[in-house]
Motif scaffolding. Structure first.
Motif, PDB file in Angstrom:
ATOM      1  N   LEU A  71       0.806  -1.221   0.000  1.00 45.43           N
ATOM      2  CA  LEU A  71       0.000   0.000   0.000  1.00 45.43           C
ATOM      3  C   LEU A  71       0.839   1.270   0.000  1.00 45.43           C
ATOM      4  CD1 LEU A  71      -2.703  -1.155   2.570  1.00 45.43           C
ATOM      5  CD2 LEU A  71      -3.011  -0.869   0.123  1.00 45.43           C
ATOM      6  N   GLY A  72       2.123   1.125   0.211  1.00 45.94           N
ATOM      7  CA  GLY A  72       2.987   2.298   0.199  1.00 45.94           C
ATOM      8  C   GLY A  72       2.808   3.193   1.401  1.00 45.94           C
ATOM      9  N   VAL A  73       2.540   2.573   2.560  1.00 49.60           N
ATOM     10  CA  VAL A  73       2.364   3.344   3.789  1.00 49.60           C
ATOM     11  C   VAL A  73       3.264   2.756   4.867  1.00 49.60           C
ATOM     12  CG1 VAL A  73      -0.023   3.963   3.250  1.00 49.60           C
ATOM     13  CG2 VAL A  73       0.439   1.886   4.560  1.00 49.60           C
ATOM     14  N   SER A  74       3.320   3.448   6.002  1.00 46.80           N
ATOM     15  CA  SER A  74       4.083   2.917   7.132  1.00 46.80           C
ATOM     16  C   SER A  74       3.256   1.856   7.845  1.00 46.80           C
ATOM     17  CB  SER A  74       4.430   4.048   8.108  1.00 46.80           C
ATOM     18  OG  SER A  74       3.260   4.522   8.743  1.00 46.80           O
ATOM     19  N   ARG A  75       3.838   1.227   8.839  1.00 38.76           N
ATOM     20  CA  ARG A  75       3.127   0.177   9.568  1.00 38.76           C
ATOM     21  C   ARG A  75       2.082   0.749  10.527  1.00 38.76           C
ATOM     22  NH1 ARG A  75       7.391  -4.047  11.977  1.00 38.76           N
ATOM     23  NH2 ARG A  75       5.451  -4.823  12.870  1.00 38.76           N
ATOM     24  N   MET A  76       2.197   2.033  10.873  1.00 36.62           N
ATOM     25  CA  MET A  76       1.244   2.627  11.818  1.00 36.62           C
ATOM     26  C   MET A  76      -0.194   2.574  11.314  1.00 36.62           C
ATOM     27  SD  MET A  76       0.745   4.066  14.767  1.00 36.62           S
ATOM     28  CE  MET A  76       2.316   4.733  15.325  1.00 36.62           C
ATOM     29  N   PRO A  77      -0.494   3.056  10.100  1.00 41.54           N
ATOM     30  CA  PRO A  77      -1.885   2.948   9.625  1.00 41.54           C
ATOM     31  C   PRO A  77      -2.338   1.509   9.417  1.00 41.54           C
ATOM     32  CG  PRO A  77      -0.459   3.806   7.896  1.00 41.54           C
ATOM     33  CD  PRO A  77       0.333   3.827   9.160  1.00 41.54           C
ATOM     34  N   ILE A  78      -1.393   0.616   9.128  1.00 42.53           N
ATOM     35  CA  ILE A  78      -1.741  -0.800   8.994  1.00 42.53           C
ATOM     36  C   ILE A  78      -2.211  -1.339  10.344  1.00 42.53           C
ATOM     37  CG2 ILE A  78      -0.913  -3.102   8.449  1.00 42.53           C
ATOM     38  CD1 ILE A  78      -1.096  -1.285   6.013  1.00 42.53           C
TER      39      ILE A  78
END
Length: 220
Positions: free
Chosen positions: A48-55
């Motif tokens: 998703l191209g995001v950091s692990r925090m939003p995951i």
């Protein structure tokens, strides 16, 4: 996890964890991510191209909605669900929201009725499904907001998690039908006809649930 599902999305229009939650929820409901699949934070973040925090935030939300569970030594795993779960959710919503609207309409202010009208217009003019979903949730919340039965509102809030939010994403022509039904509900509210507004809302919810179940059964 299936390797061929597409999670390429644009994150600029929403907070990252909100959009990640929506995308994962929709993929689970569509069957793109199968029951029993592990949701590995590192893999999802890369996809998703995001950091692990939003995951992490998204997985916490999906667990609350009953779509995933945390298993020892496996982490987040997609839960199995059946059509009976959806039938139950929509049957309860149809009854609970009918009751709440009957109690809310006699107490609703003219200012709130005007807001309902504005939301109907916004839903009709929405260019993106996610925009429609946002206004739709606000419309339904406002309809029942004057109901004095707080436990009933608590039950309704819980039932809204998961499937109901994703119905417009999963059904073709859903927004067109819903917009017409919302206008009919609004007219009943304007006429202070609480019983008619409640009946129309109940039919609106039941119709959405029936079409969603047929969609999921067909697998199309």
């Amino acid at each position: 996890m299936k390797s061929n599902f597409d999670l390429n999305i644009k994150l600029e229009l929403e907070t990252a964890h909100t959009k990640v939650t929506r995308v994962l929820r929709e993929a689970i409901l569509r069957g793109d991510i199968m029951p029993g699949s592990r949701l590995v934070q590192e893999e999802l973040a890369k996809s998703l191209g995001v950091s692990r925090m939003p995951i992490r935030e998204a997985l916490r939300k999906l667990e609350m909605e009953g779509l995933i569970k945390n298993e020892p030594h496996r982490g987040a795993v997609v839960k199995s669900f059946d059509i009976n779960d959806i039938e139950e959710i929509y049957a309860l919503r149809a009854q609970f929201e009918r009751m709440a609207v009957e109690k809310s309409v006699p107490l609703i202010s003219q200012e709130e009725i005007e807001k309902l009208g504005q939301l109907v217009t916004k839903m009709e003019n929405a260019k993106e499904v996610e925009e429609f979903v946002e206004y739709n949730i606000e419309f339904h919340n406002l309809l029942v907001s004057y109901c004095p039965w707080k436990r009933l509102l608590f039950f309704i809030e819980n039932l809204w998690n998961g499937f109901p939010q994703q119905t417009p994403h999963l059904l073709l022509d859903h927004t067109k039908k819903s917009n017409q039904e919302h206008k009919e509900i609004l007219e009943a509210v304007k006429k202070e006809d609480a019983q008619l507004a409640a009946e129309l809302l109940s039919k609106h919810i039941s119709r959405s649930g029936t079409e969603l179940i047929e969609k999921l059964k067909s697998g199309n």
